[in-house]
Design a protein around this motif. Structure first.
Motif, PDB file in Angstrom:
ATOM      1  N   HIS A 168      -1.270   6.176 -15.817  1.00  0.00           N
ATOM      2  CA  HIS A 168      -0.653   5.875 -14.521  1.00  0.00           C
ATOM      3  C   HIS A 168      -1.731   5.585 -13.480  1.00  0.00           C
ATOM      4  CE1 HIS A 168       3.591   7.839 -15.140  1.00  0.00           C
ATOM      5  NE2 HIS A 168       3.303   6.912 -16.038  1.00  0.00           N
ATOM      6  N   ARG A 169      -2.771   6.368 -13.482  1.00  0.00           N
ATOM      7  CA  ARG A 169      -3.838   6.165 -12.504  1.00  0.00           C
ATOM      8  C   ARG A 169      -4.589   4.856 -12.761  1.00  0.00           C
ATOM      9  NH1 ARG A 169      -3.104  11.606 -12.663  1.00  0.00           N
ATOM     10  NH2 ARG A 169      -3.229  12.662 -10.632  1.00  0.00           N
ATOM     11  N   ALA A 170      -4.768   4.510 -14.028  1.00  0.00           N
ATOM     12  CA  ALA A 170      -5.437   3.248 -14.353  1.00  0.00           C
ATOM     13  C   ALA A 170      -4.590   2.051 -13.907  1.00  0.00           C
ATOM     14  CB  ALA A 170      -5.707   3.176 -15.858  1.00  0.00           C
ATOM     15  N   ILE A 171      -3.281   2.155 -14.059  1.00  0.00           N
ATOM     16  CA  ILE A 171      -2.380   1.086 -13.610  1.00  0.00           C
ATOM     17  C   ILE A 171      -2.471   0.918 -12.098  1.00  0.00           C
ATOM     18  CG2 ILE A 171       0.046   0.425 -13.365  1.00  0.00           C
ATOM     19  CD1 ILE A 171       0.482   1.929 -16.089  1.00  0.00           C
ATOM     20  N   LEU A 172      -2.431   2.029 -11.374  1.00  0.00           N
ATOM     21  CA  LEU A 172      -2.511   1.965  -9.916  1.00  0.00           C
ATOM     22  C   LEU A 172      -3.857   1.416  -9.458  1.00  0.00           C
ATOM     23  CD1 LEU A 172      -0.796   5.343  -8.925  1.00  0.00           C
ATOM     24  CD2 LEU A 172       0.188   3.043  -8.883  1.00  0.00           C
ATOM     25  N   ASP A 173      -4.924   1.819 -10.114  1.00  0.00           N
ATOM     26  CA  ASP A 173      -6.258   1.330  -9.747  1.00  0.00           C
ATOM     27  C   ASP A 173      -6.352  -0.187  -9.933  1.00  0.00           C
ATOM     28  OD1 ASP A 173      -9.110   1.880  -9.042  1.00  0.00           O
ATOM     29  OD2 ASP A 173      -9.456   1.105 -11.065  1.00  0.00           O
ATOM     30  N   ALA A 174      -5.800  -0.680 -11.043  1.00  0.00           N
ATOM     31  CA  ALA A 174      -5.823  -2.119 -11.292  1.00  0.00           C
ATOM     32  C   ALA A 174      -4.986  -2.866 -10.262  1.00  0.00           C
ATOM     33  CB  ALA A 174      -5.320  -2.408 -12.707  1.00  0.00           C
ATOM     34  N   ARG A 207       9.786   8.883 -14.568  1.00  0.00           N
ATOM     35  CA  ARG A 207      10.744   7.798 -14.370  1.00  0.00           C
ATOM     36  C   ARG A 207      10.644   7.260 -12.935  1.00  0.00           C
ATOM     37  NH1 ARG A 207      16.926   7.807 -16.494  1.00  0.00           N
ATOM     38  NH2 ARG A 207      15.983   9.234 -17.987  1.00  0.00           N
ATOM     39  N   HIS A 208      10.425   8.154 -11.972  1.00  0.00           N
ATOM     40  CA  HIS A 208      10.258   7.743 -10.576  1.00  0.00           C
ATOM     41  C   HIS A 208       9.055   6.815 -10.434  1.00  0.00           C
ATOM     42  CE1 HIS A 208       9.989   9.109  -6.078  1.00  0.00           C
ATOM     43  NE2 HIS A 208      10.290   7.838  -6.208  1.00  0.00           N
ATOM     44  N   PHE A 209       7.951   7.156 -11.108  1.00  0.00           N
ATOM     45  CA  PHE A 209       6.745   6.323 -11.060  1.00  0.00           C
ATOM     46  C   PHE A 209       7.051   4.903 -11.541  1.00  0.00           C
ATOM     47  CE2 PHE A 209       3.209   4.364 -13.285  1.00  0.00           C
ATOM     48  CZ  PHE A 209       2.191   4.407 -12.349  1.00  0.00           C
ATOM     49  N   GLU A 226       1.291   9.871  -5.396  1.00  0.00           N
ATOM     50  CA  GLU A 226       1.819  11.212  -5.123  1.00  0.00           C
ATOM     51  C   GLU A 226       2.771  11.661  -6.218  1.00  0.00           C
ATOM     52  OE1 GLU A 226       3.564  10.917  -1.281  1.00  0.00           O
ATOM     53  OE2 GLU A 226       1.654  10.650  -0.224  1.00  0.00           O
ATOM     54  N   VAL A 227       3.608  10.745  -6.712  1.00  0.00           N
ATOM     55  CA  VAL A 227       4.544  11.075  -7.783  1.00  0.00           C
ATOM     56  C   VAL A 227       3.784  11.434  -9.058  1.00  0.00           C
ATOM     57  CG1 VAL A 227       6.291  10.097  -9.326  1.00  0.00           C
ATOM     58  CG2 VAL A 227       6.461   9.745  -6.864  1.00  0.00           C
ATOM     59  N   THR A 228       2.693  10.724  -9.325  1.00  0.00           N
ATOM     60  CA  THR A 228       1.874  11.032 -10.500  1.00  0.00           C
ATOM     61  C   THR A 228       1.272  12.425 -10.396  1.00  0.00           C
ATOM     62  OG1 THR A 228       1.349   8.709 -10.906  1.00  0.00           O
ATOM     63  CG2 THR A 228      -0.164  10.333 -11.823  1.00  0.00           C
ATOM     64  N   ARG A 267       0.832  -1.206   0.000  1.00  0.00           N
ATOM     65  CA  ARG A 267       0.000   0.000   0.000  1.00  0.00           C
ATOM     66  C   ARG A 267       0.864   1.252   0.000  1.00  0.00           C
ATOM     67  NH1 ARG A 267      -4.449   0.180   4.601  1.00  0.00           N
ATOM     68  NH2 ARG A 267      -4.939  -1.757   3.485  1.00  0.00           N
ATOM     69  N   ALA A 268       2.001   1.211   0.690  1.00  0.00           N
ATOM     70  CA  ALA A 268       2.895   2.375   0.746  1.00  0.00           C
ATOM     71  C   ALA A 268       3.474   2.695  -0.632  1.00  0.00           C
ATOM     72  CB  ALA A 268       4.021   2.113   1.752  1.00  0.00           C
ATOM     73  N   ILE A 269       3.855   1.660  -1.383  1.00  0.00           N
ATOM     74  CA  ILE A 269       4.389   1.886  -2.727  1.00  0.00           C
ATOM     75  C   ILE A 269       3.330   2.521  -3.625  1.00  0.00           C
ATOM     76  CG2 ILE A 269       5.198   0.738  -4.830  1.00  0.00           C
ATOM     77  CD1 ILE A 269       6.547  -1.345  -3.030  1.00  0.00           C
ATOM     78  N   LEU A 270       2.117   2.003  -3.561  1.00  0.00           N
ATOM     79  CA  LEU A 270       1.043   2.536  -4.399  1.00  0.00           C
ATOM     80  C   LEU A 270       0.715   3.976  -4.020  1.00  0.00           C
ATOM     81  CD1 LEU A 270      -1.295  -0.591  -4.544  1.00  0.00           C
ATOM     82  CD2 LEU A 270       0.226   0.266  -6.326  1.00  0.00           C
ATOM     83  N   GLN A 271       0.749   4.275  -2.723  1.00  0.00           N
ATOM     84  CA  GLN A 271       0.475   5.637  -2.276  1.00  0.00           C
ATOM     85  C   GLN A 271       1.559   6.589  -2.762  1.00  0.00           C
ATOM     86  OE1 GLN A 271      -2.191   6.951  -0.762  1.00  0.00           O
ATOM     87  NE2 GLN A 271      -1.176   8.962  -0.994  1.00  0.00           N
ATOM     88  N   GLU A 272       2.814   6.174  -2.668  1.00  0.00           N
ATOM     89  CA  GLU A 272       3.901   7.025  -3.148  1.00  0.00           C
ATOM     90  C   GLU A 272       3.818   7.221  -4.658  1.00  0.00           C
ATOM     91  OE1 GLU A 272       8.806   7.441  -2.967  1.00  0.00           O
ATOM     92  OE2 GLU A 272       7.806   5.715  -2.046  1.00  0.00           O
ATOM     93  N   ALA A 273       3.462   6.169  -5.381  1.00  0.00           N
ATOM     94  CA  ALA A 273       3.321   6.276  -6.833  1.00  0.00           C
ATOM     95  C   ALA A 273       2.200   7.244  -7.204  1.00  0.00           C
ATOM     96  CB  ALA A 273       3.057   4.903  -7.436  1.00  0.00           C
TER      97      ALA A 273
END
Length: 222
Positions: A176-182, A130-132, A111-113, A103-109
Motif C-alpha cells: 500500500h505504501r509503495a502504491i501511494l509513493d508511486a 477495503r477502504h484503502f 491514514e487508513v493504511t 493530495r487529500a485522497i493520498l493523505q487519507e489513504a
C-alpha cells in the motif's frame, strides 16, 4: 444539496446477510430460510426474495430448484479466478483514477493504511484494507467497473476470514505504501503494476485446527 437515497428494506437485508456470509458467520452451504429472515427483519417475503436475488448477483448465494437459496461454497479455483480478475480490473481502475488523484485522497489513504497496520482483528483490518482500495480507485469515475470490483473484493474477504479467523496476526502493508509513493511521484505505471501484483498474489500458510493439528490454507494480501 443532494441527499443519498434512503436504503430500501431489501438492500438492508442483503447488506446484513452479505456481511454475515463474508465473515463466515453464515457458513458455506448453509440454507437461507426465507421465513426466518423475514421474521428477523420484520419484513414480508417480497423484500427477502429481492435480497436473496441480490446475494445471488454478488455470487454469495445460489438458487436450488424447489429448495430455495443457500450460501455458495468456495474453493481454490475460485480464489485464483477472483485474484486474476481483481489484478486486471483494479489495474484498469487505477490507471483511470491516477489523473484525478488529489493530495487529500493520498493523505487519507495513508491514514487508513496506518489504521490497518494497528488492527487487532481480521475484521478491522479487512475494513481498512477495503477502504484503502476504494479511496484510490473511486477517482476513476467508472461506476460499473467499481461495482464489479466491490463484488470481487467481497469474494476475497471470504477467503481472508476463512484463513485468519482464529489466529490473526497484525501486519505492515508495504505494498500500500509503495502504491501511494508511486502515485505521489506521478509514476502511474509503477503504481498500477504494484497494485496488480498485490491483489493477484496467492500464498499458502499453516492454520491451527482441533487437536493442535495444522492444515494448509491459501492466503491473500487483500
Amino acid at each position: 444539496m443532494k441527499h443519498a437515497p434512503e436504503e430500501t428494506q431489501s438492500a438492508r437485508i442483503a447488506r446484513v446477510l452479505a456481511d454475515r456470509i463474508i465473515s463466515g458467520e453464515i457458513p458455506p452451504g448453509a440454507r437461507l430460510r426465507q421465513d426466518h429472515v423475514a421474521a428477523e427483519f420484520g419484513a414480508s417475503h417480497v423484500p427477502v426474495r429481492e435480497a436473496f436475488r441480490e446475494l445471488q448477483t454478488q455470487g454469495l448465494a445460489e438458487s436450488e430448484p424447489r429448495r430455495g437459496f443457500r450460501v455458495t461454497e468456495f474453493d481454490v479455483a475460485e480464489l485464483r479466478e477472483v485474484a486474476e480478475m481483481r489484478s486486471s480490473l483494479e489495474r484498469l481502475a487505477l490507471r483511470h483514477a491516477a489523473p484525478n488523484m488529489t493530495r487529500a485522497i493520498l493523505q487519507e489513504a495513508e491514514e487508513v493504511t496506518r489504521h490497518g497496520d494497528s488492527a487487532s482483528t481480521v475484521r478491522d483490518w479487512e475494513a481498512a484494507n477495503r477502504h484503502f482500495h476504494r479511496l484510490i480507485l473511486s477517482p476513476c469515475r467508472m461506476p460499473r467497473l467499481l461495482r464489479t470490483i466491490d463484488d470481487l473484493q467481497a469474494a476475497s474477504a471470504r477467503f481472508l476470514f476463512a484463513a485468519w479467523r482464529r489466529d490473526w496476526e497484525a501486519r505492515t502493508d508495504h505494498d500500500h505504501r509503495a502504491i501511494l509513493d508511486a502515485l505521489r511521484k506521478g509514476q502511474t505505471d509503477l503504481a498500477c503494476a504494484t497494485l496488480a501484483r498485490h491483489v493477484g498474489w496467492i500464498g499458502k500458510r499453516k492454520t491451527a485446527v482441533k487437536n493442535a493439528d495444522l492444515r494448509e490454507t491459501y492466503e491473500i494480501p487483500g
